[in-house]
Design a protein around this motif. Structure first.
Motif, PDB file in Angstrom:
ATOM      1  N   PHE A 153       0.830  -1.210   0.000  1.00  0.00           N
ATOM      2  CA  PHE A 153       0.000   0.000   0.000  1.00  0.00           C
ATOM      3  C   PHE A 153       0.867   1.264   0.000  1.00  0.00           C
ATOM      4  O   PHE A 153       0.487   2.277  -0.581  1.00  0.00           O
ATOM      5  CB  PHE A 153      -1.008  -0.025   1.155  1.00  0.00           C
ATOM      6  CG  PHE A 153      -2.225  -0.845   0.799  1.00  0.00           C
ATOM      7  CD1 PHE A 153      -3.251  -0.282   0.056  1.00  0.00           C
ATOM      8  CD2 PHE A 153      -2.311  -2.183   1.134  1.00  0.00           C
ATOM      9  CE1 PHE A 153      -4.358  -1.032  -0.327  1.00  0.00           C
ATOM     10  CE2 PHE A 153      -3.410  -2.953   0.759  1.00  0.00           C
ATOM     11  CZ  PHE A 153      -4.441  -2.374   0.025  1.00  0.00           C
ATOM     12  N   GLY A 157       0.473   3.923  -2.887  1.00  0.00           N
ATOM     13  CA  GLY A 157       0.288   5.327  -2.498  1.00  0.00           C
ATOM     14  C   GLY A 157       1.307   6.216  -3.196  1.00  0.00           C
ATOM     15  O   GLY A 157       0.983   7.292  -3.708  1.00  0.00           O
ATOM     16  N   GLY A 160       0.395   6.789  -6.702  1.00  0.00           N
ATOM     17  CA  GLY A 160      -0.866   7.518  -6.854  1.00  0.00           C
ATOM     18  C   GLY A 160      -2.050   6.661  -7.273  1.00  0.00           C
ATOM     19  O   GLY A 160      -3.037   7.181  -7.773  1.00  0.00           O
ATOM     20  N   LEU A 161      -1.961   5.344  -7.042  1.00  0.00           N
ATOM     21  CA  LEU A 161      -3.097   4.485  -7.399  1.00  0.00           C
ATOM     22  C   LEU A 161      -4.075   4.433  -6.226  1.00  0.00           C
ATOM     23  O   LEU A 161      -3.713   4.051  -5.120  1.00  0.00           O
ATOM     24  CB  LEU A 161      -2.603   3.079  -7.737  1.00  0.00           C
ATOM     25  CG  LEU A 161      -3.635   2.168  -8.389  1.00  0.00           C
ATOM     26  CD1 LEU A 161      -4.087   2.737  -9.724  1.00  0.00           C
ATOM     27  CD2 LEU A 161      -3.072   0.772  -8.597  1.00  0.00           C
ATOM     28  N   GLU A 162      -5.308   4.852  -6.495  1.00  0.00           N
ATOM     29  CA  GLU A 162      -6.308   4.916  -5.421  1.00  0.00           C
ATOM     30  C   GLU A 162      -7.471   3.977  -5.703  1.00  0.00           C
ATOM     31  O   GLU A 162      -7.571   3.406  -6.772  1.00  0.00           O
ATOM     32  CB  GLU A 162      -6.824   6.356  -5.297  1.00  0.00           C
ATOM     33  CG  GLU A 162      -5.773   7.272  -4.728  1.00  0.00           C
ATOM     34  CD  GLU A 162      -6.068   8.733  -5.001  1.00  0.00           C
ATOM     35  OE1 GLU A 162      -7.087   9.039  -5.648  1.00  0.00           O
ATOM     36  OE2 GLU A 162      -5.263   9.571  -4.565  1.00  0.00           O
ATOM     37  N   GLY A 163      -8.351   3.878  -4.707  1.00  0.00           N
ATOM     38  CA  GLY A 163      -9.572   3.082  -4.890  1.00  0.00           C
ATOM     39  C   GLY A 163      -9.310   1.585  -4.908  1.00  0.00           C
ATOM     40  O   GLY A 163     -10.046   0.830  -5.549  1.00  0.00           O
ATOM     41  N   THR A 165      -8.983  -2.313  -3.420  1.00  0.00           N
ATOM     42  CA  THR A 165      -9.515  -3.150  -2.342  1.00  0.00           C
ATOM     43  C   THR A 165      -8.604  -4.348  -2.152  1.00  0.00           C
ATOM     44  O   THR A 165      -8.107  -4.927  -3.118  1.00  0.00           O
ATOM     45  CB  THR A 165     -10.926  -3.706  -2.634  1.00  0.00           C
ATOM     46  OG1 THR A 165     -11.070  -3.854  -4.043  1.00  0.00           O
ATOM     47  CG2 THR A 165     -12.012  -2.829  -2.114  1.00  0.00           C
ATOM     48  N   ALA A 276      -7.958  -3.357  -8.511  1.00  0.00           N
ATOM     49  CA  ALA A 276      -7.811  -1.941  -8.861  1.00  0.00           C
ATOM     50  C   ALA A 276      -8.962  -1.503  -9.767  1.00  0.00           C
ATOM     51  O   ALA A 276      -9.502  -2.323 -10.517  1.00  0.00           O
ATOM     52  CB  ALA A 276      -6.479  -1.716  -9.568  1.00  0.00           C
ATOM     53  N   ALA A 322      -7.112   6.401 -14.504  1.00  0.00           N
ATOM     54  CA  ALA A 322      -7.327   7.454 -13.506  1.00  0.00           C
ATOM     55  C   ALA A 322      -6.602   8.739 -13.916  1.00  0.00           C
ATOM     56  O   ALA A 322      -6.501   9.674 -13.121  1.00  0.00           O
ATOM     57  CB  ALA A 322      -6.831   6.980 -12.147  1.00  0.00           C
ATOM     58  N   LYS A 324      -3.522   9.342 -14.173  1.00  0.00           N
ATOM     59  CA  LYS A 324      -2.457   9.638 -13.215  1.00  0.00           C
ATOM     60  C   LYS A 324      -1.075   9.612 -13.869  1.00  0.00           C
ATOM     61  O   LYS A 324      -0.068   9.587 -13.196  1.00  0.00           O
ATOM     62  CB  LYS A 324      -2.498   8.616 -12.071  1.00  0.00           C
ATOM     63  CG  LYS A 324      -3.582   8.879 -11.047  1.00  0.00           C
ATOM     64  CD  LYS A 324      -3.184  10.047 -10.155  1.00  0.00           C
ATOM     65  CE  LYS A 324      -4.272  10.535  -9.219  1.00  0.00           C
ATOM     66  NZ  LYS A 324      -4.791   9.521  -8.361  1.00  0.00           N
TER      67      LYS A 324
END
Ligand code: HAM
Length: 422
Positions: A153, A157, A160-163, A165, A276, A322, A324
């Motif tokens: 994680f 982080g 910049g990969l978000e969302g 699970t 992702a 995303a 990014k």
């Protein structure tokens, strides 16, 4: 003359072109940095190995080994395979180099291409790239499992990969899992007629894989099947509870997924996947788990192990979805030199700037002024450095900021300072 037919890349493989590869390098550097702060060091591994290595570790009956490997016979008749994954190679190297004598846990990471003959689609390729890490040693402390996931994680982080699970499960050890598999098989035989051909076959070969089924009409039946969590032995139950507590301590949330069994035979206890956004059906960007016993299986001493592999192709697709992937300028300064006598100065200036880490484009022959500036613009250069005979006589250069065409006359020292600062 023979017909010159165009030769194209093989199905399921692709080229990573400069616009993309720059972003890939950035992600790989982030992995090196973040993994380094957790005490991991890089291991570079061969791309092919003896087929037997994968058959014994990943498992001869898995899809990966049974159907998807690129296998060939070498001249000395050994069967060789392009690696479909790298955990087996890490373990082989660990044994081969006697790494068990190293102090503490051995923490290794790797990155590079893997090969599986799967049906190509978005996020699924026949040559794909993984960034993976493994921890090998005497301890199976649940804190190791949790810290490994914490590192993942931290890395996601950083890029910049978000969302994301995190799906988590424990598939128990050899003893409790084999008892569970029998319970599962018995129940599956009972509902066999309601299952498709693939799942029916798996009741015999590998009942756990039925839980993986995505077939819509099997979902309701699968939900009624016995769950591994209710069949773990005391030691596995305790280990899993402590993994969860260790994740809580680190503020990592997860989704318990009892159907997460993974497609490789070496796993036991903790298994996990990270999902992702923006990927469609191939949405697992990372998979991993514990594999105590694999070192022994490959001829080493009793050793614990856990690791993961990130699918780099999928990671890049998700970052792209995303938006990014900020484009980095590929040229900081474009040198426009005018008049043969100025080329020597232009070469020296380019050498000094590049030596200072500045990206410089220097035309190899004299270009007309307009053509040079036009090209500088098209390449996305931030500055043009104009060097003509007047500039050489004055000992100064004209620096033109291309975004707003503001021009200044600067010495070489000022030139370096401006380009470094911006
Ligand atoms: P895996 O789940 O087979 O695990 O692969 C890990 C990740 O590689 C997947 O989650 C996916 O992102 C990516 N991947 C797999 N196949 C493809 C493909 N055909 N095209 C694109 N991406 C793909 C392993 O390989 C284990 N060695 C992970 C591990 C390390 N477990 C313990 N240590």
């Amino acid at each position: 003359m023979a017909e010159r037919q165009q030769i194209r890349a093989i199905k399921g493989v692709r080229d990573i072109l400069p616009l993309e590869s720059r972003a890939w390098s950035r992600v790989e550097r982030a992995a090196q940095d973040v993994f380094g702060t957790f005490g991991f060091a890089e291991i570079r591994l061969p791309i092919f190995e003896q087929t037997e290595l994968f058959a014994r570790s990943v498992g001869a009956d898995t899809d990966i080994v049974g159907k998807e490997m690129y296998t060939f016979t070498d001249r000395d008749e050994a069967s060789i395979s392009l690696r479909p994954e790298a955990t087996a190679s890490v373990v082989r190297a660990y044994i081969e180099h006697g790494m068990h004598t190293l102090p503490g846990d051995v923490k290794l990471y790797y990155m590079g291409p893997m090969f599986r003959r799967e049906r190509p689609q978005k996020g699924r390729y026949r040559q794909f790239y993984q960034i993976g890490a493994e921890v090998l040693g005497q301890s199976d402390a649940p804190g190791i499992d949790a810290e490994l996931i914490e590192m993942l994680f931290a890395f996601f982080g950083r890029v910049g990969l978000e969302g994301l699970t995190l799906d988590l499960n424990s598939i128990g050890c050899k003893e409790c899992r084999s008892k569970y598999v029998e319970v599962l098989r018995a129940k599956l035989l009972y509902v066999k007629d309601k299952l498709g051909a693939d799942s029916q076959r798996r009741i015999e070969t590998n009942p756990l894989r039925v839980l993986d089924s995505k077939a819509p009409d099997e979902q309701a039946i699968i939900e009624t099947l016995p769950r591994i969590a209710d069949h773990l032995c005391e030691a596995c139950k305790t280990h899993f509870a402590e993994v969860r507590r260790q994740l809580d301590l680190r503020g990592i949330t997860y989704n318990l997924n009892w159907r997460l069994v993974r497609g490789l035979d070496y796993y036991m206890r903790t298994t996990f996947e990270i999902i992702a956004p923006g990927l469609g059906s191939q949405n697992a960007v990372c998979g991993g788990g514990r594999y105590d016993g694999l070192v022994e299986l490959l001829g080493g001493l009793p050793t614990k192990g856990i690791g993961f592999a990130i699918g780099e192709d999928r990671l890049m697709l998700s970052l792209e979805a995303a938006a990014k992937l900020a484009a980095e300028p590929s040229v900081d300064a474009f040198i426009v030199w005018m008049g043969a006598a100025t080329q020597a100065t232009a070469i020296k200036v380019a050498q000094r700037l590049r030596g200072a880490g500045i990206k410089v484009e220097l035309p190899p022959e004299e270009f007309k002024f307009k053509k040079a500036l036009g090209l500088a613009d098209k390449l996305g250069a931030r500055y043009a450095i104009l060097i003509g005979e007047n500039e050489i006589a004055a000992g100064k250069f004209t620096l033109k900021r291309l975004a707003d065409a503001v021009q200044t006359s600067v010495t070489e020292v000022e030139l370096l300072e401006t380009l470094r600062a911006n």
